[in-house]
Design a protein around this motif. Structure first.
Motif, PDB file in Angstrom:
ATOM      1  N   CYS A   1       0.817  -1.225   0.000  1.00 47.06           N
ATOM      2  CA  CYS A   1       0.000   0.000   0.000  1.00 47.06           C
ATOM      3  C   CYS A   1       0.848   1.272   0.000  1.00 47.06           C
ATOM      4  O   CYS A   1       0.356   2.352  -0.336  1.00 47.06           O
ATOM      5  CB  CYS A   1      -0.936   0.001   1.201  1.00 47.06           C
ATOM      6  SG  CYS A   1      -1.847  -1.536   1.325  1.00 47.06           S
TER       7      CYS A   1
ATOM      8  N   ALA B   1      -7.602   2.412   3.878  1.00 49.85           N
ATOM      9  CA  ALA B   1      -7.701   1.006   4.302  1.00 49.85           C
ATOM     10  C   ALA B   1      -8.908   0.792   5.198  1.00 49.85           C
ATOM     11  O   ALA B   1      -9.561  -0.247   5.133  1.00 49.85           O
ATOM     12  CB  ALA B   1      -6.441   0.576   5.035  1.00 49.85           C
TER      13      ALA B   1
ATOM     14  N   ASN C   1     -10.193  -0.927  -0.152  1.00 47.61           N
ATOM     15  CA  ASN C   1      -8.743  -0.798  -0.065  1.00 47.61           C
ATOM     16  C   ASN C   1      -8.128  -1.290  -1.381  1.00 47.61           C
ATOM     17  O   ASN C   1      -8.185  -2.482  -1.674  1.00 47.61           O
ATOM     18  CB  ASN C   1      -8.261  -1.639   1.125  1.00 47.61           C
ATOM     19  CG  ASN C   1      -6.759  -1.573   1.328  1.00 47.61           C
ATOM     20  OD1 ASN C   1      -6.026  -1.135   0.449  1.00 47.61           O
ATOM     21  ND2 ASN C   1      -6.312  -2.040   2.476  1.00 47.61           N
TER      22      ASN C   1
ATOM     23  N   SER D   1      -4.494   3.141  -4.085  1.00 48.61           N
ATOM     24  CA  SER D   1      -5.383   3.939  -3.250  1.00 48.61           C
ATOM     25  C   SER D   1      -5.044   5.435  -3.263  1.00 48.61           C
ATOM     26  O   SER D   1      -5.909   6.279  -3.528  1.00 48.61           O
ATOM     27  CB  SER D   1      -5.295   3.342  -1.838  1.00 48.61           C
ATOM     28  OG  SER D   1      -5.814   4.156  -0.886  1.00 48.61           O
TER      29      SER D   1
END
Ligand code: UT7
Length: 330
Positions: free
Chosen positions: A117, A259, A287, A292
């Motif tokens: 991420c 998230a 997510n 993202s």
């Protein structure tokens, strides 16, 4: 007087996968409920790519849009950095497929980056070094994930959380004072297996057994990751501000990894930046890991949420556990 060279984002783009998977759809697949998912995560729906769409397709679309927005051509890129943990294949890099698909014929360096991420912010920081040292002028940074291909839709701990998508940015050097003010990257290698895909790599090559045991899917110790996310994201955000002699009131907009709404809420309170300053789209995409931040950024740019001169904070954390923060003068 010429100011120091900073990288500035001169174009953004994104790809929203076509299929919409709602909480109601998931209620029919696993033992979960719309109420539980909304209350515990803030997610209402997430996107799922069609079967004939690959990671590199989504990435190429997003990067193509970012180039258009910047008024640049594919061959203007000196480098393509593709943040992903769901590559087209283990070999070669998805970035190489992206290069081909956008029509860059200049043999620009193209590689993948596996920081989960935090991938987009890791990419931004690497681009910063290459441009500041004069080794590149224009770099495309992508965050892209096709997580639906590595999710177990019988595991309610993970399948309700993640979605597919891509976001991209094109960066160039700038001496006007605008651009990336600082970036900080971290990894806590003691937490490697709190969020991971056990099978398919050299530790556990694919076999009939690994498939039967669901070892090619995402596994996550959600509570543990949650706890560290709040702590590490807050400290990285504070470090970004301290490094630049700024306080929470100086921040105009926060583009954070989406998230869990409860994580964003807790970080907002710890860092003392109100949630109203956060770009929020978790409700619609869930997510999307490395995608993202660049998806949220692209939406915010296109809907006029961000103005020139705004101070922007970016924070992300994911598998590794790796996390990062960046502060920008937009
Ligand atoms: O992007 C990378 C970083 N990832 C993250 O930051 C994710 C971090 N973690 C989280 O967001 C949260 O931990 C989750 C959303 C994954 C889980 O929320 P939680 O509040 O930590 O729930 P929990 O895991 O403690 O589970 C609470 C209960 C359990 O039932 P019992 O043991 O209390 O009876 C779970 O079995 O909720 C149950 N549960 C569910 N119930 C309905 C877990 N998943 C679900 C579900 N639907 N989908």
């Amino acid at each position: 007087m010429t100011q120091e060279v900073r990288i500035r984002i001169v174009g953004t783009g994104s790809y929203k996968a076509a299929g919409v998977l709602t909480n109601q759809d998931l209620e029919k697949m696993v033992d979960t409920s719309d109420d539980w998912i909304i209350e515990r995560t803030g997610i209402r729906e997430r996107r799922v790519a069609q079967k004939d769409v690959f990671t590199s397709d989504m990435a190429a679309h997003a990067l193509g849009q970012a180039l258009d927005a910047a008024g640049l051509q594919a061959n203007d890129l000196d480098m393509i950095i593709c943040g992903t943990v769901t590559p087209d294949r283990q070999l070669p890099a998805t970035a190489a497929y992206v290069q081909q698909k956008i029509g860059a014929t200049n043999h620009c360096a193209s590689f993948d980056l596996a920081a989960a991420c935090a991938g987009f912010l890791y990419g931004l920081s690497i681009a910063d070094v290459f441009i500041k040292t004069g080794k590149a002028k224009t770099i495309g940074i992508i965050g892209v994930e096709l997580l639906s291909r590595v999710l177990n839709y019988k595991d309610r701990n993970t399948c309700v959380l993640f979605g597919d998508g891509a976001g991209a940015a094109v960066v160039t050097g700038d001496t006007s004072g605008r651009g990336l003010l600082s970036s900080h990257l971290f990894t806590d290698g003691s937490l490697t297996e709190s969020l991971f895909i056990p099978g398919g790599g050299s530790r556990m090559p694919a076999s009939r057994e690994t498939v039967d045991n669901h070892q090619h899917y995402v596994h996550m110790a959600g509570k543990e990751v949650f706890k560290h996310a709040v702590r590490y994201l807050s400290s990285a955000a504070k470090l970004a501000l301290e490094t630049n002699g700024k306080g929470p009131d100086d921040v105009d907009v926060v583009v954070a990894h989406q998230a869990n709404m409860r994580i964003l809420d807790a970080v907002s309170r710890r860092v003392e930046i109100p949630l109203e300053k956060f770009v929020l789209n978790i409700e619609h995409y869930g997510n999307t890991s490395s995608a993202s931040i660049p998806i949220a950024l692209d939406e915010a740019v296109r809907n006029g949420r961000i103005a020139q001169g705004d101070t922007m904070l970016m924070i992300a954390l994911g598998g590794g556990i790796s996390w990062a923060s960046a502060l920008l003068n937009w």
